[in-house]
Design an enzyme around this catalytic site. Sequence first.
Site, PDB file in Angstrom:
ATOM      1  N   LYS A 192      53.926  39.364  30.442  1.00 50.44           N
ATOM      2  CA  LYS A 192      52.636  40.489  30.445  1.00 50.44           C
ATOM      3  C   LYS A 192      51.827  39.870  31.772  1.00 50.44           C
ATOM      4  O   LYS A 192      51.542  40.794  32.794  1.00 50.44           O
ATOM      5  CB  LYS A 192      51.782  40.577  29.559  1.00 50.44           C
ATOM      6  CG  LYS A 192      50.863  41.828  29.645  1.00 50.44           C
ATOM      7  CD  LYS A 192      49.758  41.790  28.617  1.00 50.44           C
ATOM      8  CE  LYS A 192      48.631  41.040  28.901  1.00 50.44           C
ATOM      9  NZ  LYS A 192      47.532  41.164  27.901  1.00 50.44           N
ATOM     10  N   ASP A 227      50.368  45.804  27.313  1.00 41.70           N
ATOM     11  CA  ASP A 227      49.476  45.255  26.574  1.00 41.70           C
ATOM     12  C   ASP A 227      49.077  46.169  25.236  1.00 41.70           C
ATOM     13  O   ASP A 227      49.909  47.007  24.758  1.00 41.70           O
ATOM     14  CB  ASP A 227      48.132  45.075  27.127  1.00 41.70           C
ATOM     15  CG  ASP A 227      47.478  46.418  27.432  1.00 41.70           C
ATOM     16  OD1 ASP A 227      47.964  47.185  27.118  1.00 41.70           O
ATOM     17  OD2 ASP A 227      46.089  46.392  27.774  1.00 41.70           O
TER      18      ASP A 227
END
Length: 212
Positions: free
Chosen positions: A120, A138
């Site tokens: 991420k 997220d």
Amino acid sequence: MNKEKRQAILSILRENNPHPETELNFSSPFELLVAVTLSAQATDVSVNKATDKLFPIANTAQSIYALGVDGLKEYIKTIGLYNNKAINVIKACEILIKKYNGEVPEDREALESLPGVGRKTANVVLNTAFGWPTIAIDTHIFRVANRTKFAMGKNVDQVEEKMLKVVPAEFKVDVHHWFILHGRYTCVARKPRCGSCLIEELCEFKEKVYPE
């Protein structure tokens, strides 16, 4: 959800916010890398408060490394998990200095090899600092993608894979920002603000919530 609906949703989000940006404060790829690393399980607001004090003092791999773990902790102790984050940032700085002359590499594998940097974080840095069409997933984006039925998946990897497949190229660079902002301010976790949602009519969430 069909292709036409997705296109319409993305067009509306783009029209409302043509040039979306991260809410983290940064002025270089290195500052962004540090800020995103610190933002894990913390709010952007709390990270900005810390980095607004840190970056004027130290905002390069060399200068943050010179602070040491204890020195860095003093600046970031208001952020959750600050002990581990301080250790990871200092270790990452050391690697950047030794391997990359203190610069942030524009390379996924190199980024993911840094302590505290997962897929991420690497996606955010590649997208926001270097303009890559990556889509970081997220909790906000995961929720919005599933709740609207835009790109459903049981975990973040599945949602990322689906998003990369169904989002047209013209939207790929910005979709991460649109979805995170939408999840943060409109499609919130407990009680989504469906009545004030720009994409309410296109969303396929069955239990829409309206104020009484």
